[in-house]
Motif scaffolding. Structure first.
Motif, mmCIF file in Angstrom:
data_model
loop_
_atom_site.group_PDB
_atom_site.id
_atom_site.type_symbol
_atom_site.label_atom_id
_atom_site.label_comp_id
_atom_site.label_asym_id
_atom_site.label_seq_id
_atom_site.Cartn_x
_atom_site.Cartn_y
_atom_site.Cartn_z
ATOM 1 N N VAL A 1 26.868 32.404 70.015
ATOM 2 C CA VAL A 1 27.118 32.671 68.594
ATOM 3 C C VAL A 1 28.096 31.628 68.065
ATOM 4 C CG1 VAL A 1 26.756 35.151 68.916
ATOM 5 C CG2 VAL A 1 29.092 34.235 68.919
ATOM 6 N N VAL A 2 28.095 31.458 66.752
ATOM 7 C CA VAL A 2 29.108 30.639 66.087
ATOM 8 C C VAL A 2 29.842 31.542 65.105
ATOM 9 C CG1 VAL A 2 27.879 28.469 66.349
ATOM 10 C CG2 VAL A 2 27.486 29.859 64.307
ATOM 11 N N VAL A 3 31.114 31.235 64.887
ATOM 12 C CA VAL A 3 31.964 32.036 64.013
ATOM 13 C C VAL A 3 32.423 31.159 62.865
ATOM 14 C CG1 VAL A 3 34.119 33.353 63.850
ATOM 15 C CG2 VAL A 3 32.703 33.519 65.915
ATOM 16 N N ARG A 4 32.267 31.638 61.647
ATOM 17 C CA ARG A 4 32.620 30.862 60.467
ATOM 18 C C ARG A 4 33.443 31.705 59.494
ATOM 19 N NH1 ARG A 4 31.496 27.526 63.522
ATOM 20 N NH2 ARG A 4 29.740 26.046 63.472
ATOM 21 N N ARG A 5 34.366 31.031 58.812
ATOM 22 C CA ARG A 5 35.119 31.687 57.757
ATOM 23 C C ARG A 5 34.204 31.993 56.582
ATOM 24 N NH1 ARG A 5 40.162 28.610 55.703
ATOM 25 N NH2 ARG A 5 40.103 30.470 54.370
ATOM 26 N N VAL A 6 34.554 33.028 55.830
ATOM 27 C CA VAL A 6 33.822 33.359 54.610
ATOM 28 C C VAL A 6 34.798 33.374 53.438
ATOM 29 C CG1 VAL A 6 32.002 34.640 55.779
ATOM 30 C CG2 VAL A 6 34.064 35.842 55.053
ATOM 31 N N ARG A 7 34.254 33.223 52.247
ATOM 32 C CA ARG A 7 35.079 33.228 51.036
ATOM 33 C C ARG A 7 34.272 33.855 49.894
ATOM 34 N NH1 ARG A 7 34.698 26.649 50.264
ATOM 35 N NH2 ARG A 7 32.467 26.591 49.737
ATOM 36 N N SER A 8 34.972 34.088 48.827
ATOM 37 C CA SER A 8 34.366 34.587 47.571
ATOM 38 C C SER A 8 33.636 35.914 47.718
ATOM 39 C CB SER A 8 33.426 33.525 46.990
ATOM 40 O OG SER A 8 34.101 32.310 46.770
ATOM 41 N N PRO A 9 34.265 36.965 48.244
ATOM 42 C CA PRO A 9 35.634 37.008 48.761
ATOM 43 C C PRO A 9 35.666 36.905 50.287
ATOM 44 C CG PRO A 9 34.844 39.234 48.473
ATOM 45 C CD PRO A 9 33.702 38.319 48.065
ATOM 46 N N GLU A 10 36.906 36.930 50.823
ATOM 47 C CA GLU A 10 37.108 36.999 52.270
ATOM 48 C C GLU A 10 37.582 38.416 52.597
ATOM 49 O OE1 GLU A 10 39.352 34.218 55.481
ATOM 50 O OE2 GLU A 10 40.688 35.290 54.112
ATOM 51 N N PRO A 11 36.704 39.268 53.128
ATOM 52 C CA PRO A 11 37.142 40.629 53.460
ATOM 53 C C PRO A 11 38.224 40.606 54.546
ATOM 54 C CG PRO A 11 34.744 40.455 53.459
ATOM 55 C CD PRO A 11 35.271 39.057 53.412
ATOM 56 N N ALA A 12 39.101 41.571 54.503
ATOM 57 C CA ALA A 12 40.152 41.697 55.520
ATOM 58 C C ALA A 12 40.522 43.166 55.649
ATOM 59 C CB ALA A 12 41.383 40.870 55.149
ATOM 60 N N ARG A 13 40.891 43.543 56.839
ATOM 61 C CA ARG A 13 41.404 44.899 57.067
ATOM 62 C C ARG A 13 42.916 44.805 57.240
ATOM 63 N NH1 ARG A 13 39.527 46.270 63.340
ATOM 64 N NH2 ARG A 13 40.611 44.504 64.309
ATOM 65 N N ALA A 14 43.637 45.752 56.691
ATOM 66 C CA ALA A 14 45.097 45.787 56.790
ATOM 67 C C ALA A 14 45.498 46.667 57.968
ATOM 68 C CB ALA A 14 45.708 46.317 55.501
ATOM 69 N N ILE A 15 46.257 46.091 58.894
ATOM 70 C CA ILE A 15 46.694 46.823 60.087
ATOM 71 C C ILE A 15 48.140 47.256 59.893
ATOM 72 C CG2 ILE A 15 47.118 46.661 62.569
ATOM 73 C CD1 ILE A 15 44.795 44.708 62.729
ATOM 74 N N HIS A 16 48.383 48.536 60.157
ATOM 75 C CA HIS A 16 49.704 49.120 59.982
ATOM 76 C C HIS A 16 50.167 49.778 61.272
ATOM 77 C CE1 HIS A 16 48.075 48.987 55.873
ATOM 78 N NE2 HIS A 16 49.332 48.977 55.443
ATOM 79 N N ALA A 17 51.476 49.929 61.377
ATOM 80 C CA ALA A 17 52.075 50.818 62.381
ATOM 81 C C ALA A 17 52.423 52.111 61.674
ATOM 82 C CB ALA A 17 53.320 50.187 62.985
ATOM 83 N N ALA A 18 51.974 53.215 62.213
ATOM 84 C CA ALA A 18 52.277 54.532 61.655
ATOM 85 C C ALA A 18 53.363 55.194 62.491
ATOM 86 C CB ALA A 18 51.019 55.412 61.635
ATOM 87 N N VAL A 19 54.430 55.605 61.846
ATOM 88 C CA VAL A 19 55.538 56.300 62.513
ATOM 89 C C VAL A 19 55.955 57.481 61.645
ATOM 90 C CG1 VAL A 19 56.401 54.246 63.703
ATOM 91 C CG2 VAL A 19 57.249 54.788 61.426
#
Length: 293
Positions: free
Chosen positions: A252-270
């Motif tokens: 496989v090949v991995v490429r960046r995407v744009r317009s938009p670039e999805p992202a997940r926000a990672i948090h620490a829960a305390v």
């Protein structure tokens, strides 16, 4: 109920052999010492001292309480030492819930830093179905989570990093030569769904909607290596988070995407009350340092 402070005074009298010696050692008057012993005798319901020449000696009850007072003193000293160790992060135990793709790239290096600083703290690691509930109900001290759809009362989320999604294509795909893809370039492709419905799939669906299409899923997978295998076999394309691409399939090949670039926000829960565990704040600091790197 027996008064522990009076038991310690009795112990001083027994050790010194007289009320006068105990008064001198403790900085009290002999009268005050006698009053405390008399009050303890009333609580015990038995005489605790008897005359012995110019001094006193304990009765059986007095010896029993003096021995217990010595044990209590040792236990208090041990408790103070252990409490100081806990405050300083030399001892303790933490339970952490995490999800698989955050384990190797984020949690493992953070724990390596933390353990170098606090080798006496025991760490228990778990993968659970409901990490926020585990934190809220004190079954875990900290959980790594992707921005949840709902919040739990009493649980605080600390943002660590945004993990962008990457396009995963079969090697030799018509778009593989491009270094960066517009997300809309993948609109007409068959898609491999590498995320279960939930907070990790939502950024993909939202990103595709912003780019003007809905992905056509032809295969569903529940882990990233399997998803890459389906992509490598030419069954479709996929979007996978950067942290989930630590082990890359050779076909496989991995490429960046744009317009938009999805992202997940990672948090620490305390828990909101986590300030009661200083060592937990130090683990959170190690996670934040690792996330910045």
């Amino acid at each position: 109920m027996l008064d522990v402070r009076r038991m310690q005074i009795l112990r001083a009298v027994v050790a010194g052999g007289s009320v006068t010696a105990a008064a001198a050692n403790l900085g009290y008057t002999p009268s005050a010492i006698s009053q405390q012993v008399a009050a303890l005798e009333k609580e015990a319901g038995l005489p605790l001292l008897e005359r012995a020449g110019r001094g006193v000696r304990p009765t059986a009850a007095g010896r029993l309480l003096a021995d217990h007072a010595a044990v209590i003193s040792r236990q208090l000293a041990e408790a103070e030492t252990e409490l100081a160790d806990l405050r300083a992060g030399r001892t303790g135990r933490l339970t952490i819930c995490y999800f698989a793709s955050a384990g190797a790239p984020l949690l493992a290096p953070a724990l390596a830093v933390f353990r170098a600083r606090h080798p006496g703290v025991r760490i228990d690691l778990r993968i659970t179905d409901d990490p926020l509930s585990d934190v809220a109900h004190d079954r875990a001290d900290l959980a790594l989570v992707v921005t949840p759809h709902s919040r739990h009362p009493g649980v605080r989320l600390v943002h660590l990093l945004d993990d962008p999604y990457r396009a995963v294509l079969p090697r030799g795909h018509r778009l593989a030569a491009q270094r960066v893809l517009d997300l809309s370039d993948l609109a007409d492709e068959p898609w491999i769904r590498g995320e279960r419905p939930g907070p990790c799939l939502t950024p993909i669906l939202d990103g595709c909607a912003a780019a003007g299409f809905s992905p056509g899923f032809v295969v569903e997978s529940d882990d990233y290596p399997t998803t890459q295998g389906f992509v490598a076999a030419g069954l479709g394309v996929s979007l996978l988070p950067r942290l989930g691409l630590t082990g890359r399939h050779p076909d496989v090949v991995v490429r960046r995407v744009r317009s938009p670039e999805p992202a997940r926000a990672i948090h620490a829960a305390v828990r909101e009350t986590s300030a009661a565990q200083p060592v937990l704040d130090r683990l959170l600091t190690a996670l934040q340092e690792t996330a910045r790197r």
